[in-house]
Enzyme design. Structure first.
Site, PDB file in Angstrom:
ATOM      1  N   LYS A 107       0.843  -1.199   0.000  1.00  0.00           N
ATOM      2  CA  LYS A 107       0.000   0.000   0.000  1.00  0.00           C
ATOM      3  C   LYS A 107       0.878   1.248   0.000  1.00  0.00           C
ATOM      4  O   LYS A 107       0.617   2.208  -0.710  1.00  0.00           O
ATOM      5  CB  LYS A 107      -0.929  -0.025   1.220  1.00  0.00           C
ATOM      6  CG  LYS A 107      -2.015  -1.093   1.091  1.00  0.00           C
ATOM      7  CD  LYS A 107      -2.684  -1.444   2.397  1.00  0.00           C
ATOM      8  CE  LYS A 107      -3.518  -2.716   2.220  1.00  0.00           C
ATOM      9  NZ  LYS A 107      -4.046  -3.253   3.458  1.00  0.00           N
ATOM     10  N   GLN A 123      -5.228  -1.944   9.591  1.00  0.00           N
ATOM     11  CA  GLN A 123      -4.704  -3.178   8.999  1.00  0.00           C
ATOM     12  C   GLN A 123      -5.112  -4.384   9.857  1.00  0.00           C
ATOM     13  O   GLN A 123      -4.778  -4.452  11.036  1.00  0.00           O
ATOM     14  CB  GLN A 123      -3.172  -3.077   8.883  1.00  0.00           C
ATOM     15  CG  GLN A 123      -2.518  -4.267   8.227  1.00  0.00           C
ATOM     16  CD  GLN A 123      -2.920  -4.434   6.759  1.00  0.00           C
ATOM     17  OE1 GLN A 123      -3.024  -3.480   6.015  1.00  0.00           O
ATOM     18  NE2 GLN A 123      -3.174  -5.664   6.355  1.00  0.00           N
ATOM     19  N   ASP A 130     -11.559   1.298   3.781  1.00  0.00           N
ATOM     20  CA  ASP A 130     -11.698  -0.145   3.541  1.00  0.00           C
ATOM     21  C   ASP A 130     -13.156  -0.576   3.347  1.00  0.00           C
ATOM     22  O   ASP A 130     -13.430  -1.718   2.993  1.00  0.00           O
ATOM     23  CB  ASP A 130     -11.108  -0.922   4.724  1.00  0.00           C
ATOM     24  CG  ASP A 130      -9.775  -1.565   4.371  1.00  0.00           C
ATOM     25  OD1 ASP A 130      -9.556  -1.825   3.169  1.00  0.00           O
ATOM     26  OD2 ASP A 130      -8.974  -1.800   5.282  1.00  0.00           O
TER      27      ASP A 130
END
Ligand code: NAP
Length: 280
Positions: free
Chosen positions: A53, A97, A120
């Site tokens: 990322k 994460q 997300d």
């Protein structure tokens, strides 16, 4: 004999569009998108994913900041940090994460991210919007699959789609997106009786299970599209949930592993970030 879908080309094409959006934002609003990444686990794989990322952000000129916590952190500490990032106007997207350290309350932490910074697409509000058919922000992996289907010109409306796997981050949102696009969707999982009976009638088969080569050539329909989301390590090599080499003899198009859906996931994260930033 079918074809292996060239996902790399699809991603390169989409990257050009993202660059144009970044330039427009800079020109018209003087904004450079910024992503904040929360890391609260000690897994090696997570470091690899965060690294990908970071690299994508660097390539595209997007700002990225990482907040890494040690194992003695509490849920309250993480919530405080998220609250600070929620209130920081220079931060456009917050990524938590996963997985988090086991003692942390993942559900509470994901819900703490403002839906308007939920890059997300895991916040229940964004998930609810997706189910209602009006959500723009959606989990990256299934959204990336929709991009692949669009880019290969797949006709989704009226087709029979089968999703194998019902996880909250992949299978369920995947089924919602295909439903929104007009497919007739079946979701299969570990309790499904006679999996082949379902997969064999799928015009579009999406597999997100985590069992190497679960889907064999006798389980797919002729001329179907097969999307392999699974990532498994076998004898040090990455393989998917689909026996690609043999399935491609029956299906029309199959995504490879590696070099398939995984490539679109990171890129879709940036598309979500752009959607959130442009909405400011
Ligand atoms: P997960 O949470 O473990 O869910 C797996 C799903 O598969 C569950 O719904 C499970 O059923 C079902 N299942 C297990 N064994 C089955 C079987 N024999 N037949 C039919 N269904 C079965 O996994 P996930 O997070 O969705 O991830 C799935 C795979 O995708 C993994 O390999 C993961 O590494 C990969 N992945 C890839 C990307 C990417 O970027 N390419 C992103 C995310 C995940 P139950 O619900 O009944 O347990």
């Amino acid at each position: 004999m079918g074809e292996i879908i060239n996902v790399k080309d699809i991603v390169e094409k989409r990257k050009i569009l993202i660059r144009e959006r970044i330039e427009k934002l800079k020109r018209e609003k003087d904004i450079i998108p910024k992503l904040a990444v929360i890391i609260a686990n000690s897994e090696e794989a997570s470091r690899v994913y965060v690294g990908r990322k970071r690299k994508m952000c660097e390539t595209l000129g997007i700002l990225e900041e990482e907040y890494e916590f040690s194992e003695d952190i509490t849920t309250e500490d993480v919530l405080r940090e998220i609250n600070r990032l929620n209130n920081d106007d220079t931060v456009n997207g917050i990524l938590v994460q996963l997985p988090l350290f086991k003692h942390l309350d993942t559900s509470k932490i994901l819900k703490a991210v403002l839906p308007t910074k939920d890059v997300d697409g895991f916040h229940p509000e964004n998930f609810g919007n997706l189910i209602q058919g009006n959500g723009k922000i959606a989990p990256c992996t299934p959204k990336g699959v929709m991009t692949i289907l669009k880019e290969i010109g797949a006709n989704i409306e009226g087709k029979d789609a089968v999703v194998v796997g019902r996880s909250v981050i992949v299978g369920r949102p995947m089924a919602a997106m295909l439903t929104n696009a007009g497919a007739t969707v079946t979701i299969c999982h570990s309790k499904t009786k006679d999996l082949t009976n379902h997969t064999k009638r799928a015009d579009i088969l999406i597999v997100a299970v985590g069992v190497p080569h679960l889907i064999k050539e006798n389980m797919v329909k002729e001329n179907s599209i097969v999307i392999d989301i699974g990532i498994n390590k076998v004898d040090g090599k990455l393989v998917g949930d689909v026996d690609t080499e043999n399935v491609v003899k029956i299906a029309k198009s199959v995504t490879p592993v590696p070099g398939g859906v995984g490539l679109t996931t990171v890129h879709t994260l940036i598309e979500n970030l752009m959607d959130l930033t442009e909405a400011v």
